[in-house]
Design a protein around this motif. Structure first.
Motif, PDB file in Angstrom:
ATOM      1  N   GLY A 169       0.322 -73.410  -8.676  1.00  0.00           N
ATOM      2  CA  GLY A 169       0.595 -74.451  -7.637  1.00  0.00           C
ATOM      3  C   GLY A 169      -0.184 -74.637  -6.650  1.00  0.00           C
ATOM      4  N   ALA A 170      -0.889 -73.459  -6.125  1.00  0.00           N
ATOM      5  CA  ALA A 170      -1.937 -73.746  -5.290  1.00  0.00           C
ATOM      6  C   ALA A 170      -3.282 -74.379  -5.778  1.00  0.00           C
ATOM      7  N   LEU A 171      -3.363 -74.202  -7.188  1.00  0.00           N
ATOM      8  CA  LEU A 171      -4.664 -74.862  -7.847  1.00  0.00           C
ATOM      9  C   LEU A 171      -4.295 -76.302  -8.039  1.00  0.00           C
ATOM     10  N   LEU A 225      -6.218 -79.953  -6.090  1.00  0.00           N
ATOM     11  CA  LEU A 225      -7.064 -80.963  -7.095  1.00  0.00           C
ATOM     12  C   LEU A 225      -6.488 -82.201  -6.541  1.00  0.00           C
ATOM     13  N   LEU A 226      -5.169 -82.260  -5.768  1.00  0.00           N
ATOM     14  CA  LEU A 226      -4.706 -83.216  -5.340  1.00  0.00           C
ATOM     15  C   LEU A 226      -5.066 -83.527  -3.800  1.00  0.00           C
ATOM     16  N   THR A 227      -5.176 -84.703  -3.367  1.00  0.00           N
ATOM     17  CA  THR A 227      -5.301 -85.028  -1.905  1.00  0.00           C
ATOM     18  C   THR A 227      -4.085 -85.446  -1.186  1.00  0.00           C
ATOM     19  N   GLY A 273       2.528 -78.586  -5.351  1.00  0.00           N
ATOM     20  CA  GLY A 273       2.023 -77.275  -5.891  1.00  0.00           C
ATOM     21  C   GLY A 273       3.124 -76.274  -5.460  1.00  0.00           C
ATOM     22  N   MET A 274       3.704 -76.490  -4.469  1.00  0.00           N
ATOM     23  CA  MET A 274       4.905 -75.661  -3.911  1.00  0.00           C
ATOM     24  C   MET A 274       5.927 -76.024  -4.765  1.00  0.00           C
ATOM     25  N   GLY A 275       6.338 -77.112  -5.216  1.00  0.00           N
ATOM     26  CA  GLY A 275       7.396 -77.535  -6.119  1.00  0.00           C
ATOM     27  C   GLY A 275       7.492 -76.875  -7.460  1.00  0.00           C
ATOM     28  N   ILE A 276       5.864 -76.608  -7.960  1.00  0.00           N
ATOM     29  CA  ILE A 276       5.657 -76.017  -9.138  1.00  0.00           C
ATOM     30  C   ILE A 276       6.016 -74.525  -9.053  1.00  0.00           C
ATOM     31  N   TRP A 277       5.640 -74.051  -7.854  1.00  0.00           N
ATOM     32  CA  TRP A 277       5.717 -72.362  -7.518  1.00  0.00           C
ATOM     33  C   TRP A 277       7.614 -72.121  -7.487  1.00  0.00           C
ATOM     34  N   LEU A 278       8.153 -73.097  -6.947  1.00  0.00           N
ATOM     35  CA  LEU A 278       9.495 -72.848  -6.786  1.00  0.00           C
ATOM     36  C   LEU A 278      10.455 -73.018  -8.066  1.00  0.00           C
TER      37      LEU A 278
END
Length: 279
Positions: free
Chosen positions: A23-25, A29-31, A40-45
């Motif tokens: 998620g951090a990666l 890559l996104l702005t 990324g936080m959504g992916i982590w969750l």
């Protein structure tokens, strides 16, 4: 040892630990990613739950391992207990804090606090289906099948849960929120939080094992997120400088010991109930 079960468990743990860094990666890559509410936080969750579901499907495992069934019959008391654990322990901590002058309650206003608490319950419930449930549910069930004893299960789930949170503490969590909870570096905060989660994990694991369902744990976590986080972060109480590590309703040593005792209490009940069933 069941090699397939061991392999799947290791795969799950690796995915859990890597999910936040993935998620951090993505965020890097996104702005224009907002702090604390990013892709990324959504992916982590959500990735741990998706991993548990995917592994169950591809390995033709049992859906009961994840614990989606609420199993209300005979377990309503555990839902009620789950809803009351954090309010009761928090009240005890606040009383201790007030008596020792470590916590200042002068800014506490019950009505706005109840309104804030109530308004966050639904979103907390949705988030907490993903936050921890795959660990104290699916991972616990796999570790039980691998014949690990209770102490190894507590440590494994607690450590993995803590390691899953490391990217959150180091990357996603806003600095201001962290400093309000515990004014230390992100690294120290992460270490203290992992120890806290190991203590808390016992409650969540035992609620899952005594009900064979993740939902009492989700209720427990929902109340925690809506109760103690706003209590501290929104400034309803203030903690004396240097006493946060002892009495904080979130990361305090006294608080963690109380939750550990609650977890052991549920464990004692489960073991006694098992003896009665066997006999």
């Amino acid at each position: 040892m069941n090699k397939k079960l061991f392999r799947n468990t290791v795969i799950f743990i690796v995915i859990v630990i890597l999910s936040g860094w993935i998620g951090a990666l993505v965020d890097s890559l996104l702005t224009e990613q907002s702090k604390g509410d990013s892709t990324g936080m959504g992916i982590w969750l959500v990735l741990p739950m998706l991993a548990a579901i995917a592994i169950t499907i591809f390995s033709r495992g049992s859906w009961s391992d994840i614990g989606f069934k609420p199993n209300f019959k005979g377990n309503i008391k555990w839902y009620l207990i789950a809803a009351l654990i954090f309010p009761v322990v928090t009240a005890i901590v606040l009383i201790i804090g007030d008596m020792t002058k470590w916590i200042d309650l002068s800014a506490f206003d019950l009505r706005p606090f109840i309104l804030l608490f109530s308004s966050t319950l639904l979103i907390s419930f949705i988030i907490d289906i993903f936050d921890g449930a795959p660990l104290y549910g699916y991972l616990t069930s796999q570790l039980v099948k691998l014949n690990l004893n209770d102490w190894k299960i507590y440590l494994t789930v607690g450590i993995v849960w803590g390691m899953w949170h490391i990217p959150y503490y180091l990357v996603f969590l806003p600095e201001t929120d962290m400093q309000v909870v515990l004014p230390v570096s992100r690294t120290i905060f992460s270490i203290i939080s992992i120890i806290t989660m190991i203590c808390w994990a016992v409650m969540f694991i035992e609620l899952y094992r005594v009900t064979n369902s993740i939902w009492p744990g989700v209720v427990l976590h929902m109340v925690e997120d809506s109760l103690i986080n706003p209590l501290v972060i929104s400034g309803f109480i203030s903690i004396a400088a240097g006493k946060e590590i002892l009495i904080s309703p979130i990361t305090g040593i006294i608080t963690s010991i109380l939750y550990l005792l609650v977890g052991f209490g549920i464990r004692a009940y489960r073991r006694q109930a098992k003896k009665v069933t066997v006999s």
